[in-house]
Design a protein around this motif. Structure first.
Motif, PDB file in Angstrom:
ATOM      1  N   PRO A 209       1.016  -1.192  -0.075  1.00  0.00           N
ATOM      2  CA  PRO A 209       0.066   0.174   0.033  1.00  0.00           C
ATOM      3  C   PRO A 209       0.918   1.251  -0.290  1.00  0.00           C
ATOM      4  CG  PRO A 209      -0.810  -1.489   1.627  1.00  0.00           C
ATOM      5  CD  PRO A 209       0.507  -2.181   1.146  1.00  0.00           C
ATOM      6  N   MET A 210       0.637   2.342  -0.540  1.00  0.00           N
ATOM      7  CA  MET A 210       1.086   3.624  -0.884  1.00  0.00           C
ATOM      8  C   MET A 210       1.378   4.070   0.717  1.00  0.00           C
ATOM      9  SD  MET A 210      -1.748   5.864  -2.362  1.00  0.00           S
ATOM     10  CE  MET A 210      -3.479   6.023  -1.748  1.00  0.00           C
ATOM     11  N   VAL A 211       0.535   3.797   1.531  1.00  0.00           N
ATOM     12  CA  VAL A 211       0.771   4.522   2.967  1.00  0.00           C
ATOM     13  C   VAL A 211       2.057   4.161   3.554  1.00  0.00           C
ATOM     14  CG1 VAL A 211      -0.396   2.625   4.330  1.00  0.00           C
ATOM     15  CG2 VAL A 211      -0.335   4.963   5.121  1.00  0.00           C
ATOM     16  N   TYR A 212       2.504   3.059   2.983  1.00  0.00           N
ATOM     17  CA  TYR A 212       3.858   2.823   3.545  1.00  0.00           C
ATOM     18  C   TYR A 212       5.116   3.443   2.729  1.00  0.00           C
ATOM     19  CZ  TYR A 212       1.656  -0.788   6.012  1.00  0.00           C
ATOM     20  OH  TYR A 212       0.925  -1.546   6.937  1.00  0.00           O
ATOM     21  N   GLN A 213       4.920   4.267   1.654  1.00  0.00           N
ATOM     22  CA  GLN A 213       5.680   5.177   1.128  1.00  0.00           C
ATOM     23  C   GLN A 213       6.167   6.321   1.777  1.00  0.00           C
ATOM     24  OE1 GLN A 213       4.572   5.497  -3.134  1.00  0.00           O
ATOM     25  NE2 GLN A 213       3.926   3.382  -3.130  1.00  0.00           N
ATOM     26  N   GLU A 214       7.312   6.558   2.007  1.00  0.00           N
ATOM     27  CA  GLU A 214       7.660   7.809   3.029  1.00  0.00           C
ATOM     28  C   GLU A 214       6.792   9.050   2.532  1.00  0.00           C
ATOM     29  OE1 GLU A 214      11.482   9.826   5.102  1.00  0.00           O
ATOM     30  OE2 GLU A 214      11.593   8.097   3.804  1.00  0.00           O
TER      31      GLU A 214
ATOM     32  N   GLY B  82     -16.169  11.717  11.684  1.00  0.00           N
ATOM     33  CA  GLY B  82     -15.542  11.006  12.841  1.00  0.00           C
ATOM     34  C   GLY B  82     -13.762  11.208  12.515  1.00  0.00           C
ATOM     35  N   GLU B  83     -13.046  10.806  13.566  1.00  0.00           N
ATOM     36  CA  GLU B  83     -11.752  10.840  13.600  1.00  0.00           C
ATOM     37  C   GLU B  83     -11.184   9.809  12.763  1.00  0.00           C
ATOM     38  OE1 GLU B  83      -9.810  13.295  15.002  1.00  0.00           O
ATOM     39  OE2 GLU B  83     -11.907  14.311  15.676  1.00  0.00           O
ATOM     40  N   PRO B  84      -9.994  10.370  12.077  1.00  0.00           N
ATOM     41  CA  PRO B  84      -9.435   9.361  10.943  1.00  0.00           C
ATOM     42  C   PRO B  84      -8.538   8.162  11.913  1.00  0.00           C
ATOM     43  CG  PRO B  84      -8.227  11.287  11.283  1.00  0.00           C
ATOM     44  CD  PRO B  84      -9.399  11.557  11.860  1.00  0.00           C
ATOM     45  N   GLU B  85      -8.447   7.052  11.388  1.00  0.00           N
ATOM     46  CA  GLU B  85      -7.660   5.976  12.141  1.00  0.00           C
ATOM     47  C   GLU B  85      -6.188   6.492  12.118  1.00  0.00           C
ATOM     48  OE1 GLU B  85     -10.285   1.882  11.456  1.00  0.00           O
ATOM     49  OE2 GLU B  85      -8.318   2.362  10.167  1.00  0.00           O
ATOM     50  N   PRO B  86      -5.596   6.050  13.110  1.00  0.00           N
ATOM     51  CA  PRO B  86      -3.858   6.119  13.266  1.00  0.00           C
ATOM     52  C   PRO B  86      -3.223   5.320  11.804  1.00  0.00           C
ATOM     53  CG  PRO B  86      -4.640   5.572  15.258  1.00  0.00           C
ATOM     54  CD  PRO B  86      -5.824   5.401  14.438  1.00  0.00           C
ATOM     55  N   LEU B  87      -2.306   5.861  11.356  1.00  0.00           N
ATOM     56  CA  LEU B  87      -1.809   5.296  10.152  1.00  0.00           C
ATOM     57  C   LEU B  87      -0.909   3.876  10.637  1.00  0.00           C
ATOM     58  CD1 LEU B  87      -0.190   8.068   8.059  1.00  0.00           C
ATOM     59  CD2 LEU B  87      -2.306   6.922   7.949  1.00  0.00           C
ATOM     60  N   PRO B  88      -0.804   2.985   9.957  1.00  0.00           N
ATOM     61  CA  PRO B  88      -0.398   1.541  10.310  1.00  0.00           C
ATOM     62  C   PRO B  88       1.002   1.660  10.416  1.00  0.00           C
ATOM     63  CG  PRO B  88      -1.052   1.383   8.218  1.00  0.00           C
ATOM     64  CD  PRO B  88      -1.487   2.774   8.593  1.00  0.00           C
TER      65      PRO B  88
END
Length: 396
Positions: free
Chosen positions: A362-367, A389-395
């Motif tokens: 997933p692109m969320v793991y790209q810095e 609502g509040e967003p989830e913390p990034l993994p």
């Protein structure tokens, strides 16, 4: 040339340019595209020339609206081709006229008449954005006009790529039952002096003539590239074209709803995101657990409604934390191909395998993407969240 009393010289041109010597002597009058009344006159002329009988004629608003956005000659051609092909001019020829209009608009190279095949239920999550769009759609009705409500100007969706921004544009066109015009800003720019400005004016003129409609600009920051520069590379053409567009957005009165998507807000000039240009600017974040469950339901049940009963959604929701909607869609589609090649239905393990580390990154793991998401979340008060609502913390 000497002036003669009682005579007037009229020059017709496609582009509003006059020789410098005549600039003070000759006013420029820009003619708008024909509206419904003028199209009705053209309709009557074509019918009379063709010699159609009363049972071969059905003049109604829907048929005339289908020709909105065409010039007088183009509308005459569309009606005449319908008569020549079908031998009549009734509401049954509505699709024929629309197809002819699509062809002419496509030839312009800037606008594309888009046929959305996306249903409102195909958009998972984005509940706040959906609620806002449903309410704004009512502002185009005659009742809203009687209350003195102005038509909405537009909305800008910025945020993470693959989280439903473009999908929402297609869905809202079906919800409001408005024509959807895809505006490719990259095609506006031409090599001839003045061509880019003329292309922009023509595109906006067509959108106003077809209104009410939705003008969809995908990844608008890419079309704006260069508008903040010094102008040394393109003689300021990009800045002038964008200035024309921004002024039109501010001053337009026609019910043209501009629906723009943006992946990187830093690529836009500051004046583009100020109040007055848009009714609202939404931030589309990564889907939370609730939204991921909705997205999974949409894609898993796309071909088999009963399949959702045997899939463990909760396990997939946990496994897909940090995934965008597009990444979830790809995982389900890959699982469907694998199961189909083996002649069976999708199982939980198929989707889990394609969400695993060996298959999906997933692109969320790209810095750089992670930093961008965190930066937008820090400025969340500047934009309206598309999800409640509040967003989830990034993994990790």
């Amino acid at each position: 040339m000497t002036k003669s009393e009682g005579k007037c010289l009229i020059l017709g041109t496609v582009t509003p340019t006059t020789p410098l010597e005549l600039d003070k002597e000759m006013p420029i009058i820009e003619l708008d595209l024909p509206r419904r009344h003028t199209l009705g006159i053209i309709f009557d002329a074509v019918v009379e020339e063709a010699g159609l009988q009363p049972h071969q004629i059905e003049k109604n608003e829907a048929l005339l609206d289908a020709a909105l956005g065409l010039t007088i000659m183009e509308a005459r051609l569309a009606f005449s081709k319908a008569v020549a092909t079908k031998g009549r001019l009734t509401s049954a020829e509505l699709d024929f006229v629309i197809q002819e209009k699509e062809r002419i608009i496509r030839q312009s190279g800037v606008l594309e008449y888009f046929h959305p095949r996306t249903d409102w239920d195909d958009v998972g999550g984005l509940d706040e954005l959906k609620h806002w769009l449903k309410n704004r759609g009512r502002a185009f009705t005659s009742q809203a006009k009687a209350f003195g409500l102005e038509p909405p100007r537009g909305a800008l969706l910025l945020g993470v790529p693959g989280c439903g921004k473009s999908l929402t544009a297609k869905a809202v066109a079906g919800l409001w039952r408005f024509p959807l015009l895809r505006f490719d800003l990259g095609r506006v720019f031409g090599g001839i002096v003045g061509e880019s400005e003329a292309n922009m004016r023509k595109a906006l003129q067509v959108a106003q003539a077809i209104s009410p409609c939705i003008l969809w600009i995908d990844e608008i920051e890419k079309g704006m590239a260069g508008s903040q520069g010094s102008g040394s590379l393109d003689s300021g053409v990009t800045a002038r074209v964008m200035g024309t567009f921004l002024t039109w957005m501010q001053e337009k009165t026609a019910p043209v709803f501009v629906f723009a998507t943006c992946n990187n807000i830093s690529g836009l000039p500051p004046e583009f995101s100020r109040k007055g240009r848009w009714d609202e600017i939404f931030f589309v974040d990564l889907p939370r657990a609730k939204e991921r469950k909705e997205i999974l339901k949409v894609h898993i049940s796309k071909q088999d409604k009963d399949l959702i009963k045997v899939i463990d959604l909760d396990s997939l929701v946990g496994l897909s934390k940090g995934f965008s909607g597009a990444e979830i869609s790809v995982a389900v589609e890959n699982a469907r191909f694998r199961a189909g090649s083996q002649g069976r239905s999708i199982e939980n393990k198929d989707i889990q395998d394609f969400m695993g580390e060996d298959e999906m990154f997933p692109m969320v793991y790209q810095e750089h993407q992670r930093n961008y998401i965190e930066k937008l979340r820090a400025r969340i008060k500047m934009y309206k969240p598309a999800n409640r609502g509040e967003p989830e913390p990034l993994p990790d």
